[in-house]
Structure formats: C-alpha cells, structure tokens
Design a protein around this motif. Sequence first.
Motif: not given
Length: 123
Positions: A31, A34, A49, A96-98, A104-105, A110-111, A113
């Motif tokens: 993942y 961030g 991130c 946060a993770a996605d 990354c951003s 992010y999806t 938290w």
Amino acid sequence: VQLQASGGGTVQPGGSLTLSCVTSKFTSDVYAIGWFRQAPGKEREGVACSGPVDGSRYYGEPVKGRFTIYRDSIEKTVYLRMTDLTPEDSGIYYCAADSRWASCSLAPVYTHWGQGTQVTVSS
C-alpha cells in the motif's frame, strides 16, 4: 486495513519526534502510505508519502529537508522522523493507506485512515 498512529507529544522548538504508523498484515508492503496533519481551523495537509512499488517518497514543501518517511516491512510500520520542529508543525498527524497506486500522493484522497496523534511544538 487497520492503521495505528502513535508517537506524538509535546516538544520544544528545534526538537525531534518520530511518529509510527503500525499497519495490518501486508499493508506496509503493498500500500501507498501517506502522513498528513491538520491544525485547528486549517485543512488537512499532506506531509510525506511513500510508494510501495517504485520506492518513491514525496514531501510537502514546509517539511522538506526536515522530515523523513521510511518503512520497516518486518515491523509492518511506517515511520515519520521529524526534526528541527517549529510551532507551525503542531497539529494532529494522521497516517493513511491506499492500494490503488504504484506511487503515492500528498493529497488527502486515501481510502484508509488511522486515528490521529497529537504533536505540539511549544516552548
């Protein structure tokens, strides 16, 4: 996906802190992670991130040269090392993770938290 941020506290200007984001199984490897912060009355701001595939790392302009994000896959933890802290760094810090990106951003898109950890920089 579960994220647990910790390590916040009160520190004097010029001091250092290391925040930890403990992730659930496999999250830290696959993942994007961030770190974000939010001060009272301000919008959530991307701090740093780390991309899971390309090894990318990006930092917000206010923290470049002072903050470092790094992963420990064995510990399933992503750290944010913060140095030379100023009162402007105070706020609640979130991880946060996605899984949608190879990179990354720094945008708060992010999806997943975690809960925040408070950082206060004050003399």
